[in-house]
Design a protein around this motif. Sequence first.
Motif, PDB file in Angstrom:
ATOM      1  N   ALA A 154       0.923  -1.095  -0.094  1.00 35.50           N
ATOM      2  CA  ALA A 154       0.194   0.162   0.035  1.00 35.50           C
ATOM      3  C   ALA A 154       0.823   1.117   0.047  1.00 35.50           C
ATOM      4  O   ALA A 154       0.405   2.367  -0.507  1.00 35.50           O
ATOM      5  N   ALA A 155       2.048   1.044   0.720  1.00 30.89           N
ATOM      6  CA  ALA A 155       2.909   2.393   0.504  1.00 30.89           C
ATOM      7  C   ALA A 155       3.500   2.430  -0.694  1.00 30.89           C
ATOM      8  O   ALA A 155       3.929   3.593  -1.258  1.00 30.89           O
ATOM      9  N   ILE A 156       3.670   1.614  -1.440  1.00 33.93           N
ATOM     10  CA  ILE A 156       4.204   1.466  -3.065  1.00 33.93           C
ATOM     11  C   ILE A 156       3.025   2.190  -3.864  1.00 33.93           C
ATOM     12  O   ILE A 156       3.184   3.217  -4.407  1.00 33.93           O
ATOM     13  N   HIS A 157       2.225   1.165  -3.832  1.00 30.83           N
ATOM     14  CA  HIS A 157       0.945   1.643  -4.580  1.00 30.83           C
ATOM     15  C   HIS A 157      -0.171   2.459  -3.957  1.00 30.83           C
ATOM     16  O   HIS A 157      -1.136   2.052  -3.629  1.00 30.83           O
ATOM     17  N   ASN A 158       0.493   3.797  -3.827  1.00 29.15           N
ATOM     18  CA  ASN A 158      -0.353   4.372  -2.626  1.00 29.15           C
ATOM     19  C   ASN A 158      -1.677   5.267  -3.115  1.00 29.15           C
ATOM     20  O   ASN A 158      -2.124   5.723  -2.299  1.00 29.15           O
ATOM     21  N   GLU A 159      -1.962   5.139  -4.204  1.00 29.49           N
ATOM     22  CA  GLU A 159      -3.135   5.903  -4.959  1.00 29.49           C
ATOM     23  C   GLU A 159      -4.212   4.714  -4.999  1.00 29.49           C
ATOM     24  O   GLU A 159      -5.303   4.883  -4.327  1.00 29.49           O
ATOM     25  N   GLY A 160      -4.012   3.574  -5.563  1.00 30.55           N
ATOM     26  CA  GLY A 160      -4.828   2.343  -5.672  1.00 30.55           C
ATOM     27  C   GLY A 160      -5.230   1.602  -4.567  1.00 30.55           C
ATOM     28  O   GLY A 160      -6.126   0.937  -4.409  1.00 30.55           O
ATOM     29  N   GLU A 161      -3.902   1.394  -3.977  1.00 29.72           N
ATOM     30  CA  GLU A 161      -3.521   0.390  -2.649  1.00 29.72           C
ATOM     31  C   GLU A 161      -4.273  -1.025  -2.994  1.00 29.72           C
ATOM     32  O   GLU A 161      -4.862  -1.658  -2.359  1.00 29.72           O
ATOM     33  N   ARG A 162      -3.753  -1.493  -4.380  1.00 31.18           N
ATOM     34  CA  ARG A 162      -4.257  -2.866  -4.688  1.00 31.18           C
ATOM     35  C   ARG A 162      -2.890  -3.483  -5.068  1.00 31.18           C
ATOM     36  O   ARG A 162      -1.936  -2.931  -5.281  1.00 31.18           O
ATOM     37  N   MET A 163      -2.957  -4.955  -5.181  1.00 34.29           N
ATOM     38  CA  MET A 163      -1.722  -5.666  -5.753  1.00 34.29           C
ATOM     39  C   MET A 163      -2.413  -6.964  -5.919  1.00 34.29           C
ATOM     40  O   MET A 163      -3.596  -7.337  -5.893  1.00 34.29           O
ATOM     41  N   PRO A 164      -1.689  -7.667  -6.856  1.00 33.83           N
ATOM     42  CA  PRO A 164      -2.148  -8.908  -7.481  1.00 33.83           C
ATOM     43  C   PRO A 164      -2.198 -10.054  -6.430  1.00 33.83           C
ATOM     44  O   PRO A 164      -1.465  -9.888  -5.588  1.00 33.83           O
ATOM     45  N   LEU A 165      -2.961 -10.991  -6.611  1.00 30.14           N
ATOM     46  CA  LEU A 165      -2.963 -12.197  -5.598  1.00 30.14           C
ATOM     47  C   LEU A 165      -1.857 -13.140  -5.773  1.00 30.14           C
ATOM     48  O   LEU A 165      -1.544 -13.859  -6.959  1.00 30.14           O
ATOM     49  N   ILE A 166      -0.888 -13.221  -4.817  1.00 31.21           N
ATOM     50  CA  ILE A 166       0.160 -14.030  -4.855  1.00 31.21           C
ATOM     51  C   ILE A 166      -0.016 -15.158  -4.140  1.00 31.21           C
ATOM     52  O   ILE A 166      -0.474 -15.189  -3.054  1.00 31.21           O
ATOM     53  N   LEU A 167       0.038 -16.436  -4.807  1.00 27.97           N
ATOM     54  CA  LEU A 167      -0.339 -17.528  -4.266  1.00 27.97           C
ATOM     55  C   LEU A 167       0.833 -18.612  -3.827  1.00 27.97           C
ATOM     56  O   LEU A 167       1.705 -18.526  -5.095  1.00 27.97           O
TER      57      LEU A 167
END
Length: 238
Positions: A154-167
Amino acid sequence: MCYHISLENKKQVEAMQKPIRSHIPFVPKYHFNGFDKPMIPVLSILDPGTIELFRWRLVPEWVKKESEWKANTLNARNDELFEKSAYRDYWQNRCLVLCTGFFEPHTPGGTTQTHSWYIKPAHGGLFTLGGIFTRWKDLFTFSIITTDAGPHMAAIHNEGERMPLILEGEAAEAWLSPTLTQSRMKELMVPYTDESRLTTYRVMDGVFNARLDTNCAEVLKEHPTGSRLNEGGTLSLF
């Protein structure tokens, strides 16, 4: 969001010791832009023991002409997966998207600039990202599932605060199980919070600019500023 990934060496895929089945060869890249609709190696529920090439950007089966399909389906939000018309019929069509890393934008406070950040496994090797797919005409197409970002991301992608699902591990195996239920699937679609297993750093600017060719070795190198995340998720330059 996750629109940009890397998979720069075919040997990284071959190291999985699974046969690659495709009528077209896989062409590695330092930077795959999802908007180019590239062919990406995946493991799917159809045959988990075989690596196949699916095209990035899910096109529902009921679409007659792709030119008429205007939705952005490079990603599928975990909280929309079972309700949104583009995805709800395909939750059982699960796949794992193979990549060596992915890129996310960061907007420094008080500016309109966009910095490019790269995220890869700290242990090396490949990420396996949760996805869904469908067969559109004679083509298999997929979407990468995204979740809320953990504190680090969230600190990196601080506008969208989304990330891919890592499994990983048992979760990755469960994702390709034909007996996986919706309720268990929801339990798997959670933010990745084990920050010690991620290496993150700023890379060259322009990754998200479609007019620039960033498919080069330099795109995976750390930016000269040496940007990193401190404890607590704040960014620092040194």
